[in-house]
Write a protein that holds these residues in place. Structure first.
Motif, PDB file in Angstrom:
ATOM      1  N   PHE A  57       0.927  -0.888   0.024  1.00  0.00           N
ATOM      2  CA  PHE A  57      -0.026   0.013  -0.090  1.00  0.00           C
ATOM      3  C   PHE A  57       0.974   1.196   0.182  1.00  0.00           C
TER       4      PHE A  57
ATOM      5  N   TYR B 132       0.461   5.243   1.306  1.00  0.00           N
ATOM      6  CA  TYR B 132      -0.581   6.345   1.723  1.00  0.00           C
ATOM      7  C   TYR B 132       0.147   7.593   1.665  1.00  0.00           C
TER       8      TYR B 132
ATOM      9  N   ALA C 244      -4.135  11.791   9.818  1.00  0.00           N
ATOM     10  CA  ALA C 244      -4.197  10.212   9.548  1.00  0.00           C
ATOM     11  C   ALA C 244      -3.636  10.222   8.196  1.00  0.00           C
ATOM     12  N   PRO C 245      -3.090   9.008   7.909  1.00  0.00           N
ATOM     13  CA  PRO C 245      -3.044   8.735   6.535  1.00  0.00           C
ATOM     14  C   PRO C 245      -4.202   8.457   5.659  1.00  0.00           C
TER      15      PRO C 245
ATOM     16  N   SER D 153      -5.229 -14.696  14.278  1.00  0.00           N
ATOM     17  CA  SER D 153      -5.369 -13.539  15.027  1.00  0.00           C
ATOM     18  C   SER D 153      -5.119 -12.276  14.405  1.00  0.00           C
ATOM     19  N   THR D 154      -4.074 -12.140  13.706  1.00  0.00           N
ATOM     20  CA  THR D 154      -3.513 -10.917  13.284  1.00  0.00           C
ATOM     21  C   THR D 154      -3.804 -10.459  11.755  1.00  0.00           C
TER      22      THR D 154
ATOM     23  N   LEU E 280      -0.509  -4.287   8.807  1.00  0.00           N
ATOM     24  CA  LEU E 280       0.321  -3.266   8.012  1.00  0.00           C
ATOM     25  C   LEU E 280       1.597  -3.096   8.627  1.00  0.00           C
TER      26      LEU E 280
ATOM     27  N   THR F  34     -11.771  -6.829  12.803  1.00  0.00           N
ATOM     28  CA  THR F  34     -10.457  -6.721  13.107  1.00  0.00           C
ATOM     29  C   THR F  34     -10.158  -5.162  13.033  1.00  0.00           C
TER      30      THR F  34
ATOM     31  N   PHE G   2      -6.882  -2.042  14.144  1.00  0.00           N
ATOM     32  CA  PHE G   2      -5.476  -1.802  14.467  1.00  0.00           C
ATOM     33  C   PHE G   2      -5.169  -0.612  15.030  1.00  0.00           C
TER      34      PHE G   2
ATOM     35  N   TYR H 118      -2.032   1.891  16.179  1.00  0.00           N
ATOM     36  CA  TYR H 118      -0.661   2.495  16.033  1.00  0.00           C
ATOM     37  C   TYR H 118      -0.377   3.530  16.776  1.00  0.00           C
TER      38      TYR H 118
ATOM     39  N   LEU I 123       2.969  -0.357  14.636  1.00  0.00           N
ATOM     40  CA  LEU I 123       1.801  -0.934  14.920  1.00  0.00           C
ATOM     41  C   LEU I 123       1.947  -1.494  16.582  1.00  0.00           C
TER      42      LEU I 123
ATOM     43  N   THR J 127      -3.006  -5.859  17.263  1.00  0.00           N
ATOM     44  CA  THR J 127      -4.490  -6.265  16.424  1.00  0.00           C
ATOM     45  C   THR J 127      -5.499  -6.545  17.338  1.00  0.00           C
TER      46      THR J 127
ATOM     47  N   ASN K 212      -9.185  -8.030  17.856  1.00  0.00           N
ATOM     48  CA  ASN K 212      -9.986  -8.957  17.390  1.00  0.00           C
ATOM     49  C   ASN K 212     -11.319  -8.873  18.270  1.00  0.00           C
TER      50      ASN K 212
ATOM     51  N   THR L  97      -4.015  -9.129  19.952  1.00  0.00           N
ATOM     52  CA  THR L  97      -2.517  -9.812  19.813  1.00  0.00           C
ATOM     53  C   THR L  97      -1.680  -8.495  19.751  1.00  0.00           C
TER      54      THR L  97
ATOM     55  N   ILE M  10      -3.270   6.105  16.527  1.00  0.00           N
ATOM     56  CA  ILE M  10      -4.143   6.182  15.219  1.00  0.00           C
ATOM     57  C   ILE M  10      -4.681   4.653  15.212  1.00  0.00           C
TER      58      ILE M  10
ATOM     59  N   ARG N 268     -10.363  -2.646   8.818  1.00  0.00           N
ATOM     60  CA  ARG N 268     -10.234  -3.405   7.628  1.00  0.00           C
ATOM     61  C   ARG N 268     -11.735  -3.466   7.185  1.00  0.00           C
TER      62      ARG N 268
ATOM     63  N   GLN O 236      -7.246  -0.636   4.314  1.00  0.00           N
ATOM     64  CA  GLN O 236      -7.431  -0.355   5.710  1.00  0.00           C
ATOM     65  C   GLN O 236      -7.683   1.121   5.870  1.00  0.00           C
TER      66      GLN O 236
ATOM     67  N   PHE P 263      -8.012   4.429   8.086  1.00  0.00           N
ATOM     68  CA  PHE P 263      -7.520   5.110   9.283  1.00  0.00           C
ATOM     69  C   PHE P 263      -8.354   6.058   9.989  1.00  0.00           C
ATOM     70  N   GLY P 264      -8.488   6.033  11.097  1.00  0.00           N
ATOM     71  CA  GLY P 264      -9.148   7.326  11.748  1.00  0.00           C
ATOM     72  C   GLY P 264      -8.228   8.306  12.066  1.00  0.00           C
TER      73      GLY P 264
END
Lengths: 114, 118
Positions: free
Chosen positions: A33, A35, A42-43, A97-98, A102, B32, B34, B36, B46, B49, B51, B57, B93, B97, B107, B109-110
């Protein structure tokens, strides 16, 4: 581990073309990706490549070579508003679970001069 | 396009207090998400994650007891920075997804939360 490398800074003039390179070495791969990120924000998504070749979207194009672990983002007809940080990110495999993590490079700060 | 919101956008707190940051997917369900963090002029790192319905995770080096993540519904994940210290000051951030409608490649982003711990 994940290693994603891109130049720290680039400069160009308005109306020109600039190419930002990204090389990667990651344990898994499920897409690359690009960005754009302006300072303090944010990106925002620019492009996505999962197969080899060129993806074109208006003034922006992105290229991927999976065998070489290499991508570039091409910006045409540069405008002042294109001054921003450009982030290359590799997505991990879609397992467990992951799901689809990115991993980002440190970003390339592009400055466009008039 | 898909929209992800974060709240608050900016927070200042005293050292030792806890801060909760919310991340919501507004027009899609996100199993899911994420989290950051980003230091000035650095890239996104990162942290974990998130869930839905199960434990988060965490990436190597991220303290799970320090950064508590809860993903109680398909549209909400929260990050709580417990006993915050000045070194926790950063830009946090979230991203989500969207697996529906063929947009799974991206993905979203906020807008980020800027945390300053005094």
């Amino acid at each position: 581990g994940q290693n994603i490398d891109q130049p720290t800074e680039m400069t160009a003039t308005e109306g020109a073309i600039v190419q930002i390179n990204c090389t990667y070495q990651t344990s898994g791969f499920n897409g690359l990706f690009w960005y754009q990120q302006h300072a303090g924000e944010a990106p925002t998504f620019l492009s996505y490549n999962v197969l080899d070749g060129l993806e074109e979207k208006g003034r922006f194009s992105s290229f991927l070579s999976r065998s070489k672990g290499y991508s570039y983002l091409l910006l045409k007809e540069l405008q002042m508003k294109d001054s921003a940080s450009y982030l290359c990110a590799v997505r991990d495999d879609d397992r467990g679970s992951t799901l689809g993590r990115l991993y980002f490079g440190r970003g390339t700060q592009l400055t466009v001069w008039p | 396009g898909a929209v992800v919101s974060q709240h608050p956008s900016r927070v200042i707190c005293k050292s030792g207090t806890s801060v909760k940051i919310e991340c919501r997917s507004l027009d899609f369900q996100a199993t899911t998400m994420f989290w950051y963090r980003q230091f000035p002029k650095k890239s996104l790192m990162l942290m974990a994650t998130s869930n839905e319905g199960s434990k988060a995770t965490y990436e190597q080096g991220v303290e799970k007891d320090k950064f508590l993540i809860n993903h109680a519904s398909l549209t909400l994940s929260t990050l709580t920075v417990t006993s915050a210290h000045p070194e926790d000051s950063s830009f946090y951030i979230c991203s989500a997804r969207d697996f529906s409608g063929g947009r799974q490649e991206t993905q979203y982003f906020g807008p980020g939360t800027r945390l300053l711990v005094l």
